[in-house]
Enzyme design. Structure first.
Site, mmCIF file in Angstrom:
data_model
loop_
_atom_site.group_PDB
_atom_site.id
_atom_site.type_symbol
_atom_site.label_atom_id
_atom_site.label_comp_id
_atom_site.label_asym_id
_atom_site.label_seq_id
_atom_site.Cartn_x
_atom_site.Cartn_y
_atom_site.Cartn_z
ATOM 1 N N ARG A 11 -7.436 -39.838 -83.627
ATOM 2 C CA ARG A 11 -6.985 -40.965 -84.459
ATOM 3 C C ARG A 11 -7.622 -40.964 -85.854
ATOM 4 N NH1 ARG A 11 -2.729 -41.234 -82.595
ATOM 5 N NH2 ARG A 11 -2.349 -42.020 -80.535
ATOM 6 N N THR A 34 2.739 -28.806 -78.860
ATOM 7 C CA THR A 34 2.049 -28.120 -77.763
ATOM 8 C C THR A 34 1.766 -29.060 -76.602
ATOM 9 O OG1 THR A 34 -0.122 -28.548 -78.723
ATOM 10 C CG2 THR A 34 0.967 -26.481 -79.354
ATOM 11 N N HIS A 49 6.046 -39.948 -82.095
ATOM 12 C CA HIS A 49 5.867 -38.904 -83.107
ATOM 13 C C HIS A 49 7.220 -38.337 -83.548
ATOM 14 C CE1 HIS A 49 1.550 -38.475 -83.518
ATOM 15 N NE2 HIS A 49 1.424 -38.598 -82.208
#
Length: 170
Positions: A11, A34, A49
């Site tokens: 973060r 990944t 994301h």
């Protein structure tokens, strides 16, 4: 072309910084993920994301065969972002791959990538020594991998508290 290596803690803002740097480039972009969605929380994180990236992005998943994914993505896009090498290393470690050979293959893929390449990884060696052998091995292997990737990168940026600090290059 150029290789940017972005490292930082959890973060820290490293992924945001890496994505912003890539989005400053013209053309089509590839995101190589990944992570593997082992639970609902990780599925939500991955979806979040993906939503943050616009239509310029193509997403590929490469939990193990990252060097080939970089080669493949670089043939059809103008820039490649890999997030993250630390999860890739975890996948390799748990699958009992030869970490040294895999890292060497990644170094070669980075050095031969014909388009700008950004690699993201966690800096995990700033905390206490882990209490179990697997965690210590992971920490040590991550440190070695980060050193080797930093060695082939044109630019290395450490992100802490959302602030980028250039360690190598411009």
């Amino acid at each position: 072309m150029s290789v940017l290596f972005v490292i930082g803690g959890a973060r820290s803002g490293k992924s945001h910084h890496a994505q912003a740097r890539m989005e400053a480039l013209p053309g089509r972009l590839a995101f190589i993920a990944t992570a593997q969605p082992y639970d609902a929380e990780m599925e939500e994180r991955i979806a979040r994301h993906q939503a943050d990236r616009g239509p310029r992005w193509t997403t590929l998943e490469a939990p193990i065969d990252l060097p080939d994914a970089i080669a493949h993505a670089s043939r059809s896009t103008d820039g490649v972002l890999v997030d993250c090498l630390t999860l890739w290393l975890s996948n390799l470690l748990l699958a009992e791959h030869d970490l040294d050979a895999c890292t060497k293959d990644l170094q070669e893929a980075a050095q031969t990538c014909p388009v700008p390449l950004t690699l993201v990884a966690n800096e995990v060696g700033l905390g206490i020594v882990p209490e179990n052998a697997l965690a210590r091995k992971f920490r040590d292997e991550a440190g070695r991998m980060n050193q080797r990737i930093a060695g082939v990168a044109d630019e290395v940026v450490l992100v802490a508290a959302g602030l980028p600090l250039t360690l190598k290059g411009s």
